[in-house]
Structures are given as structure tokens and as C-alpha cells.
Design an enzyme around this catalytic site. Sequence first.
Site, short mmCIF file in Angstrom:
data_model
loop_
_atom_site.label_atom_id
_atom_site.label_comp_id
_atom_site.label_asym_id
_atom_site.label_seq_id
_atom_site.Cartn_x
_atom_site.Cartn_y
_atom_site.Cartn_z
CD GLU A 182 -2.39 4.30 2.56
OE1 GLU A 182 -3.51 4.76 2.33
OE2 GLU A 182 -1.97 3.23 2.09
CB CYS A 194 -6.12 -1.00 4.83
SG CYS A 194 -4.36 -1.40 5.06
CG HIS A 227 -1.99 -1.04 1.12
ND1 HIS A 227 -3.01 -1.14 2.02
CD2 HIS A 227 -2.20 -2.04 0.21
CE1 HIS A 227 -3.81 -2.14 1.69
NE2 HIS A 227 -3.32 -2.70 0.60
CB CYS A 237 -1.88 1.47 5.99
SG CYS A 237 -1.17 0.57 4.60
#
Length: 189
Positions: A74, A101, A72, A104
Site C-alpha cells: 500500500e 496495517c 508495504h 499504511c
Amino acid sequence: MLQSEIAKLRSNCVTRHIGAVIVKDNRQIATGYNGTPPGVKNCFEGGCSRCMARMRGEIKSGEHLDRCMCTHAEANAIMQCALFGNGSTRDATLYTTFAPCMECSKMAISVGIKRIVVLADYPKDGTQLLSEAKIKLVKLNPDLLQNWIAVITDPEISAKAAKGGINITSDRRISCDTRSRKYHRHFEH
């Protein structure tokens, strides 16, 4: 936030393009985008069988996320700080085009990020966990960025802006309200 929009252009994921930027003391210390890890075939080249299955309609959005090879945005931004020694993330702000999410969100809490600014919600986000950890979560109105995104993505507008032939804050095709101008000035530093 505009830098997050630019970062997502580097995403190699076939299902979503997400960008993230970490800012501390008004200085950008890391960027991230979603995609397969370095050295692994790009998602759009078949590097993530889960994303390819989603594109073929074999699985729905949000299913089998544990099989996804894409890191991801992040997480990539957070790891960039660790990998390159870009500075401490303690008390930093994370700007991301999608709400983080759960994983993260846990990372952001663990590295001391105190504020997260997002453009869009994510159905399986870590909003409740972030609230419990007293992380300030701010959702921006995506319309505030549309004028600036047009300069990046529309070749005609971009060329005019580069030549000084367009004032992004007053041109009729790219109208901008007072809040947008304040928003832009905030991120110029």
C-alpha cells in the site's frame, strides 16, 4: 482486485506476498507490492534480517515489525503516485490483498483515499482508525477471484484461455457465478 493479485507476484518478501492498486475514476493510477526498497538487496536474498529470522522460526508473525526492511504494498502504491506524478489520490480507491496495517492506514487517510477494498484481514490492521476517518472498508470474498487467478497461475488453463478454448464464466473446471461475472466486468474498464 485482480490487478492487486498480479502485483503481489512481484513481491520479494520471504514471509508474505501482498499487492495493492490505487484506482481513481475507474483508472488504475498506481500499483505496489511489498519488498525491500530500490537499491537494497531483495528480501529473499537476505536483504531483511527480520524476515529471515521469522523464516527460521526465531520470531513470530507480527513481532519486531519495526525491524522489517520491506516496504508495504500500500505504501509503495501511494509513493508511486508521488514519485511519478500519476495523479491525485484524493477520493481514490485502494485495492489490496491484505487489510492495511496502522501505518499504511494513516498514509491512506493522509492522501485522501476514501475507500479500501481488501481480500484478507491483518491482525494489526488500522480498521478502527479507518472507520474513525470515515474511510469505507470493504472485504471481498476471495472465492470470487479464484476463477481468474487460475487463468494467471495454471499454465494449462492460461493456454486454453489465450486460444479462446475456454470460457472462464461457463467452463465446468472454472465455474463462475453471476456475482463473479459482475465483479469482472466492473474491473475491465
